[in-house]
Design an enzyme around this catalytic site. Structure first.
Site, PDB file in Angstrom:
ATOM      1  N   ASP A  21      -8.956 -21.182  -9.062  1.00  9.92           N
ATOM      2  CA  ASP A  21      -9.836 -22.112  -8.343  1.00  9.92           C
ATOM      3  C   ASP A  21      -9.207 -23.501  -8.252  1.00  9.92           C
ATOM      4  O   ASP A  21      -8.449 -23.910  -9.129  1.00  9.92           O
ATOM      5  CB  ASP A  21     -11.185 -22.176  -9.081  1.00  9.92           C
ATOM      6  CG  ASP A  21     -12.305 -22.686  -8.182  1.00  9.92           C
ATOM      7  OD1 ASP A  21     -12.111 -22.751  -6.946  1.00  9.92           O
ATOM      8  OD2 ASP A  21     -13.374 -23.023  -8.724  1.00  9.92           O
ATOM      9  N   HIS A  38      -4.232 -23.474  -0.182  1.00 10.03           N
ATOM     10  CA  HIS A  38      -4.144 -22.016  -0.373  1.00 10.03           C
ATOM     11  C   HIS A  38      -2.685 -21.553  -0.308  1.00 10.03           C
ATOM     12  O   HIS A  38      -2.262 -20.676  -1.061  1.00 10.03           O
ATOM     13  CB  HIS A  38      -4.971 -21.285   0.693  1.00 10.03           C
ATOM     14  CG  HIS A  38      -6.438 -21.581   0.606  1.00 10.03           C
ATOM     15  ND1 HIS A  38      -7.132 -21.555  -0.581  1.00 10.03           N
ATOM     16  CD2 HIS A  38      -7.354 -21.911   1.556  1.00 10.03           C
ATOM     17  CE1 HIS A  38      -8.400 -21.854  -0.361  1.00 10.03           C
ATOM     18  NE2 HIS A  38      -8.563 -22.074   0.933  1.00 10.03           N
ATOM     19  N   LEU A 132       4.231  -4.699 -15.588  1.00 12.12           N
ATOM     20  CA  LEU A 132       3.017  -5.512 -15.417  1.00 12.12           C
ATOM     21  C   LEU A 132       2.141  -4.867 -14.339  1.00 12.12           C
ATOM     22  O   LEU A 132       2.619  -4.582 -13.239  1.00 12.12           O
ATOM     23  CB  LEU A 132       3.387  -6.938 -14.991  1.00 12.12           C
ATOM     24  CG  LEU A 132       2.201  -7.859 -14.664  1.00 12.12           C
ATOM     25  CD1 LEU A 132       1.426  -8.217 -15.932  1.00 12.12           C
ATOM     26  CD2 LEU A 132       2.682  -9.145 -13.992  1.00 12.12           C
TER      27      LEU A 132
HETATM   28  C1  IPE Z   1     -14.260 -17.961  -6.767  1.00 14.78           C
HETATM   29  O1  IPE Z   1     -14.056 -19.270  -6.391  1.00 14.78           O
HETATM   30  C2  IPE Z   1     -13.552 -17.035  -5.819  1.00 14.78           C
HETATM   31  C3  IPE Z   1     -12.096 -17.024  -5.896  1.00 14.78           C
HETATM   32  C4  IPE Z   1     -11.352 -17.741  -6.716  1.00 14.78           C
HETATM   33  C5  IPE Z   1     -11.451 -16.132  -4.972  1.00 14.78           C
HETATM   34  P1  IPE Z   1     -15.085 -20.033  -5.445  1.00 14.78           P
HETATM   35  O2  IPE Z   1     -14.531 -21.412  -5.273  1.00 14.78           O
HETATM   36  O3  IPE Z   1     -15.351 -19.259  -4.221  1.00 14.78           O
HETATM   37  O4  IPE Z   1     -16.417 -20.050  -6.329  1.00 14.78           O
HETATM   38  P2  IPE Z   1     -17.667 -21.016  -6.282  1.00 14.78           P
HETATM   39  O5  IPE Z   1     -18.171 -21.016  -4.879  1.00 14.78           O
HETATM   40  O6  IPE Z   1     -17.203 -22.370  -6.699  1.00 14.78           O
HETATM   41  O7  IPE Z   1     -18.628 -20.434  -7.264  1.00 14.78           O
HETATM   42  C1  IPE Z   2      -9.749 -21.074  -4.751  1.00 13.88           C
HETATM   43  O1  IPE Z   2      -9.733 -22.389  -4.316  1.00 13.88           O
HETATM   44  C2  IPE Z   2      -9.329 -20.100  -3.679  1.00 13.88           C
HETATM   45  C3  IPE Z   2     -10.442 -19.338  -3.088  1.00 13.88           C
HETATM   46  C4  IPE Z   2     -11.681 -19.390  -3.456  1.00 13.88           C
HETATM   47  C5  IPE Z   2     -10.102 -18.441  -2.013  1.00 13.88           C
HETATM   48  P1  IPE Z   2     -10.944 -23.028  -3.532  1.00 13.88           P
HETATM   49  O2  IPE Z   2     -10.718 -22.852  -2.073  1.00 13.88           O
HETATM   50  O3  IPE Z   2     -12.244 -22.519  -4.022  1.00 13.88           O
HETATM   51  O4  IPE Z   2     -10.774 -24.547  -3.922  1.00 13.88           O
HETATM   52  P2  IPE Z   2     -11.904 -25.594  -4.266  1.00 13.88           P
HETATM   53  O5  IPE Z   2     -12.795 -24.983  -5.318  1.00 13.88           O
HETATM   54  O6  IPE Z   2     -12.654 -25.872  -2.995  1.00 13.88           O
HETATM   55  O7  IPE Z   2     -11.166 -26.792  -4.770  1.00 13.88           O
HETATM   56 MG    MG Z   3     -13.523 -23.080  -5.457  1.00 15.96          MG
END
Ligand code: IPE
Ligand code: IPE
Ligand code: MG
Length: 243
Positions: A21, A38, A132
């Site tokens: 995240d 990303h 792995l």
């Molecule tokens: C969880 O992260 C999903 C992934 C890392 C793929 P999100 O950023 O989508 O989760 P929330 O919305 O903060 O709970």
């Molecule tokens: C995690 O990063 C990747 C996915 C959920 C696909 P985010 O896109 O959720 O990044 P933040 O949480 O908005 O910083």
């Molecule tokens: Mg996120």
């Protein structure tokens, strides 16, 4: 185990599952579009896969797209799908060189046939590896997974192949996308957020939950080492008493 394998602990956890995240916040801090975060996140995935192998971890599960991420803007979803497509297509040789076996978990029903073919390809090409085991949770949601399990078991009961009274925890677990994989010892989440976000709810029942403040694109081997050190200081009682 290869000689160059670094050992952070006498016995590293068998399975580390990561909620990657913070890509969006990483990009926003640099006044860049979210998809740039990303893109950098995929580089962190490559570093993490290598680090996990170096540290003697056997199973690594990474959360790359949740069933709830469909609620994001269309261009961000497209960027995430393009990155997944290019990873499963272009990283095969790197994965083979690192002894990585790939499995993609999550719903396939609403993926395009070309992406499903690429996923099946990488799973097949890496199927001989066992250094792995990398599970990529893509289009994955724990509630969706458990709903699919219920449907599959109900079908078996309906057809007479299974008696309802024979449904045990093991029978249920054998229908999960993670069947055959040990439950995660660690659920690691980056970016400081302290929630599960529908990631492996069944499998994480006794996982140690570890949150790091680092944003995913900045993730390095030392962050994984930090998580293993935190894990080593935890006492896993699993419902029992201190020994
Ligand atoms: C969880 O992260 C999903 C992934 C890392 C793929 P999100 O950023 O989508 O989760 P929330 O919305 O903060 O709970
Ligand atoms: C995690 O990063 C990747 C996915 C959920 C696909 P985010 O896109 O959720 O990044 P933040 O949480 O908005 O910083
Ligand atoms: Mg996120």
């Amino acid at each position: 185990m290869p000689e160059e394998t670094a050992q952070i602990t006498p016995r590293p956890p068998a399975h580390v599952a990561i909620i990657m995240d913070g890509n969006g916040r990483w990009a926003a801090a640099r006044r860049k579009p979210r998809k740039f975060g990303h893109h950098k996140g995929v580089e962190a995935v490559r570093r993490c896969v290598e680090a996990a192998g170096n540290l003697g971890i056997r199973y690594l599960t990474i959360y790359s797209f949740s069933t709830e991420n469909w609620s994001r803007p269309e261009d961000e979803i497209k960027a995430l799908f393009d990155l997944m497509r290019s990873f499963v297509e272009k990283d095969v040789n790197r994965l083979l060189a690192n002894g990585v076996r790939v499995k993609v978990i999550g719903a396939r029903a609403n993926l395009t046939t070309d992406l499903i073919r690429l996923i099946e390809d990488v799973e097949k090409k890496t199927s001989g590896n066992d250094r792995l085991f990398l599970n990529i949770a893509f289009n994955y949601g724990g509630r969706d997974e458990l709903t699919r399990v219920c449907r599959a078991l109900a079908q078996k009961v309906k057809s007479g192949a299974l008696d309802a009274s024979d449904i045990t925890e093991d029978v249920l677990a054998a229908e999960l996308d993670t069947a055959g994989t040990p439950d995660p010892d660690i659920i690691l989440r980056t970016s400081g957020e302290q929630r599960l976000s529908n990631f492996l709810p069944w499998q994480s029942a006794y996982a140690e939950f570890i949150v790091l403040d680092v944003l995913w694109p900045d993730f390095e081997q030392e962050n994984l080492e930090e998580a293993l050190n935190i894990y080593n200081c935890r006492e896993r009682r699993q419902g029992g008493l201190s020994s």
